[in-house]
Design an enzyme around this catalytic site. Structure first.
Site, PDB file in Angstrom:
ATOM      1  CE  LYS A  22      46.192  41.847  48.624  1.00  0.00           C
ATOM      2  NZ  LYS A  22      44.966  41.606  47.854  1.00  0.00           N
ATOM      3  CG  ASN A  23      48.435  44.869  46.994  1.00  0.00           C
ATOM      4  OD1 ASN A  23      47.906  43.771  46.856  1.00  0.00           O
ATOM      5  ND2 ASN A  23      47.742  45.991  47.013  1.00  0.00           N
ATOM      6  NE  ARG A  98      43.833  40.156  37.691  1.00  0.00           N
ATOM      7  CZ  ARG A  98      43.635  39.848  36.406  1.00  0.00           C
ATOM      8  NH1 ARG A  98      42.614  39.111  36.055  1.00  0.00           N
ATOM      9  NH2 ARG A  98      44.468  40.289  35.473  1.00  0.00           N
ATOM     10  CB  CYS A 122      38.217  40.026  38.915  1.00  0.00           C
ATOM     11  SG  CYS A 122      38.849  41.698  38.799  1.00  0.00           S
ATOM     12  NE  ARG A 127      42.107  43.302  38.618  1.00  0.00           N
ATOM     13  CZ  ARG A 127      42.385  43.170  39.907  1.00  0.00           C
ATOM     14  NH1 ARG A 127      43.251  43.985  40.476  1.00  0.00           N
ATOM     15  NH2 ARG A 127      41.804  42.244  40.634  1.00  0.00           N
ATOM     16  CG  ASP A 310      43.612  48.801  46.175  1.00  0.00           C
ATOM     17  OD1 ASP A 310      42.709  48.534  45.353  1.00  0.00           O
ATOM     18  OD2 ASP A 310      44.680  48.165  46.236  1.00  0.00           O
ATOM     19  NE  ARG A 402      41.347  37.924  47.348  1.00  0.00           N
ATOM     20  CZ  ARG A 402      41.320  38.988  46.539  1.00  0.00           C
ATOM     21  NH1 ARG A 402      40.219  39.708  46.419  1.00  0.00           N
ATOM     22  NH2 ARG A 402      42.389  39.335  45.861  1.00  0.00           N
TER      23      ARG A 402
END
Length: 423
Positions: A22-23, A98, A122, A127, A310, A402
């Site tokens: 995802k990132n 974001r 958040c 951030r 994470d 997500r």
């Protein structure tokens, strides 16, 4: 609202395929704004954040074509930004994801204007995007903050020497994309080193950009006049891979994680081995055997290549049922222990002292109704449910969707007693 129900006590066995990152996917999808030519991407995960990004890009005028690939059922997308008609990312989208702020650099660099909502804070802490804006200003952008929006304009961005006060992943990505079409050479110092940074640089270079040093402290970008289309498969998600490894260790299972990138998980794998978890790495496969109770280990989250924030919540679950006392120090986000309270409700012995959590291992956790507060906290509660006695009911799982693609199906295929209840 959907919920996840987990009945603990099942040992995980079998294999699981890691989905696309995802990132990595989010900035790469947004980089399609830098060219009018088609950009084709494979291995796109089916996640809420991905759909949010596509909604954002479609709203700007990017054409999106979706199809499914027979290879592991992963998604393929073709994006073409030849009809971009809008320069604004609204608050409704930026507040939910974001990464939407990453459109600022490409829009400003290619079209000379952008209006993007500032995200604010958040659940896991503030951030700010000041590093993004400061870097763009140094490249010649005029920027005003008006009614919660960053409004930027320029005739043409130019190269600059930019120092990031902290190695921000988002700022590094935004500035790399902006610098790709700027006049002259840009140097980003104290740049983030994450694999996702290297992946974005690889894609941009395949599009014709001239980027050197991605993955190191200093990234240099020589701007060019235009970029062209690209075809690219997204790297596997290192956080999803790590999550399944913790699941195997927790349940004392025996699983094979396929399609992983072990070289992206060095610090995490070292800590798993230190905890006594059996690991066998062969190419892109990692076999995980959780023989017996895990040993307690101390962990400090750090920017890559350090231990990833994470995976902190997942390791906290493992430490909750480990042998001994461990300490987890969180240095990335100031409010990322929100899962500790929910784990304590399940019987974990966790004491918080500022940015440190002291965890005394207990014999077992007990199922309870719990509530997710953010993406990684939500998956930590799923993991806790796998080893808790009785039933765990997890609410607010929209956080889970997500970042984890059909996680209940993947866990169920390995023997977990888990189901999604539609609300």
């Amino acid at each position: 609202m959907d919920k996840i129900l987990v009945k603990g006590g099942r040992r995980l066995e079998g294999e699981v395929a890691v989905g696309g990152s995802k990132n990595a996917a989010l900035p790469i999808l947004i980089s399609s704004l830098l060219t009018a030519e088609p950009c084709r991407y494979q291995g796109i995960p089916d996640l809420v954040d991905i759909h949010t990004a596509l909604k954002l890009l479609s709203g700007l005028g990017v054409r999106v074509e979706k199809e499914r690939s027979p290879f592991r059922g992963v998604g393929e997308l073709t994006l073409q930004a030849d009809r971009v008609s809008k320069m604004e990312a609204s608050y409704d989208l930026v507040k939910t994801m974001r990464a939407s702020f990453l459109v600022m650099g490409p829009l400003l660099s290619r079209f000379g204007a952008a209006r993007v909502s500032t995200p604010g804070g958040c659940a896991i802490g503030a951030r700010p995007v000041n590093l993004h804006l400061k870097g763009l200003a140094e490249m010649g952008a005029g920027i005003d903050l008006v009614h919660g929006y960053a409004e930027a304009r320029t005739r043409k961005l130019h190269g600059a020497k930019i120092y990031l006060d902290v190695p921000s992943v988002g700022a590094t990505e935004n500035l790399m994309m902006a610098a790709s079409l700027a006049d002259g050479t840009t140097a980003i110092e104290n740049a983030a080193k994450e694999p996702e940074i290297e992946e974005l640089a690889l894609v941009l270079n395949k599009m014709g950009a001239r980027i050197e040093g991605a993955g190191s402290d200093i990234v240099k970008i020589e701007g060019i006049d235009e970029l062209h289309g690209v075809s690219h498969r997204i790297i596997p998600d290192r956080i999803e891979a790590g999550t399944f490894m913790v699941a195997a260790a927790l349940t004392r299972g025996d699983i094979v994680v396929r399609g992983a990138r072990p070289d992206h998980l060095d610090a995490f794998l070292l800590k798993l081995r230190e905890a006594g978890v059996g690991l066998t790495v062969a190419g892109d496969e990692i076999r995980v055997k959780g023989d017996g109770k895990a040993k307690s280990v101390d962990i400090t989250t750090l920017p890559y290549p350090g231990f990833p924030t994470d995976l902190q919540a997942q390791m906290m679950v493992l430490m909750s049922v480990s042998d001994g006392v461990s300490m987890i120090t969180e240095t990335i986000f100031e409010n990322r222990f929100m899962h500790a309270q929910e784990l304590s409700r399940m019987g974990a012995d966790i004491r918080l002292e500022g940015n440190r959590a002291i965890i005394k291992g207990v014999e077992s956790l007990s199922g309870a109704p719990v509530m997710a507060t953010d993406l990684r906290a939500s998956v930590s509660l799923v993991l806790a449910g796998l080893v808790a006695t009785g039933r765990t009911e997890i609410s607010r799982i929209y956080h889970l969707d997500r970042g984890y693609e059909h996680i209940e199906k993947k866990l169920s295929n390995m023997g977990a007693d888990i189901q999604r209840i539609k609300g």
